[in-house]
Design an enzyme around this catalytic site. Sequence first.
Site, PDB file in Angstrom:
ATOM      1  N   HIS A 189      17.325  59.114   9.742  1.00  0.00           N
ATOM      2  CA  HIS A 189      17.109  60.415  10.395  1.00  0.00           C
ATOM      3  C   HIS A 189      18.366  61.266  10.207  1.00  0.00           C
ATOM      4  CE1 HIS A 189      16.934  63.216  13.826  1.00  0.00           C
ATOM      5  NE2 HIS A 189      15.630  63.101  13.728  1.00  0.00           N
ATOM      6  N   VAL A 191      20.504  62.736  12.041  1.00  0.00           N
ATOM      7  CA  VAL A 191      21.700  62.522  12.858  1.00  0.00           C
ATOM      8  C   VAL A 191      22.304  61.134  12.660  1.00  0.00           C
ATOM      9  CG1 VAL A 191      21.007  64.180  14.626  1.00  0.00           C
ATOM     10  CG2 VAL A 191      20.390  61.755  14.886  1.00  0.00           C
ATOM     11  N   LYS A 192      21.667  60.294  11.824  1.00  0.00           N
ATOM     12  CA  LYS A 192      22.192  58.952  11.615  1.00  0.00           C
ATOM     13  C   LYS A 192      23.353  58.976  10.615  1.00  0.00           C
ATOM     14  CE  LYS A 192      19.301  56.786  14.370  1.00  0.00           C
ATOM     15  NZ  LYS A 192      18.206  57.698  14.650  1.00  0.00           N
ATOM     16  N   ILE A 193      23.853  57.793  10.247  1.00  0.00           N
ATOM     17  CA  ILE A 193      25.064  57.698   9.429  1.00  0.00           C
ATOM     18  C   ILE A 193      24.850  58.308   8.053  1.00  0.00           C
ATOM     19  CG2 ILE A 193      26.857  56.136   8.585  1.00  0.00           C
ATOM     20  CD1 ILE A 193      26.525  56.171  11.653  1.00  0.00           C
TER      21      ILE A 193
END
Length: 389
Positions: A189, A191-193
């Site tokens: 997603h 906002v993930k790493i």
Amino acid sequence: MMPYRIPYGRQNIDQADIDAVMEVLKSPWLTQGPTIERFEKALANHCQAEHAVAVCNATAALHIACLVADLGPGDYLWTTPNTFVASANCARYCGADVDFVDIDPHTLNLDAKLLAAKLEVAEAAGKLPKVVIAVAFAGQSCDMRTLAQLSERYGFTLIEDASHAVGASYLGRPVGCGQYAAMTIFSFHPVKIITSAEGGMVLTNNAGYAERLRRLRSHGITGDPAQMKVPETGLWYYQQLELGFNYRMSDLHAALGLSQMARLETFVAKRRQLAARYATLLAGLAVTLPVEQQGAESAWHLYVVRLQLSRITLSQSQVFEALRAVGLGVNLHYIPVHLQPYYREQGFKDGDFPQAERYFSEALSLPLYPDLTDEEQDEVVGHLRRILG
């Protein structure tokens, strides 16, 4: 709703990412093509895992991982209440029931000691879980070695929901290596790493699991004559062997994820630098800082502090409102899953998991992402210092 000036999370997209997606757009393969396998191999190699299966999102990954673990009606899945609802919902998709294990108040992850005690009681009652999902909250792995020992003792399948933890390590090895978990789930997603816009992946060292995961992501269909129930009748022939799903990742998404892999270590290093800087800047404020357990290196997907409410005059809601009023997109991860209306209808209630509930009443996720500048971080801490007094 207008975006906040400084959100809690934000993707980093560069020209190489754009070029990678454009290359696929100009190719013959927009989906079911070679870029997906390249992305799978890149992440499997990074994590030192044997197999990786890309899907459309991490929720789909959790669902088919539970199916591969043969979770179904009459079975139990246990997980932490401090997670996104998908970590529990995947059991319900399979017709199984859900229960929770409270969190360690220091790491905020599922408490291995409480799990051990609950397993003893469940064994005596004949209600052991079929699956336990350990969530790597905020990017930090659980005490996976202990959980793996409990898995062997009690016979449940251990799945690590490492949606927050791409790039993290545990006891010197990458999260996802499969040393302790039967399957590991990652999310991409925005906002993930790293991001593929939307996407997820299941990593495993079990070849049989990987084969079935690939079949389940594509309608339960195979074109492999060796797997077919009756002889194939032509090069065009396929068979549906079981009820599967359209959970495929497109080559467009895989191209973005594969391009982002080149910067994974840079992203994680910057997050760790920002987390260390937060720890220095927040010293002395009325907040409890996050900690890393011994042997675990977090990927720092989130930076969550706990408000020391006895030291301030404002409520948690008032602190949130004041920070958002100045354009800071602070957030709260997570509302305990058992307190969601759907799970209350399953019989859960306030007080069932007190550590998770207390944490929820104090938690505050501060902005953390690779493009966060020192000046922006100083602004976040400056406003928090002013508001807390």
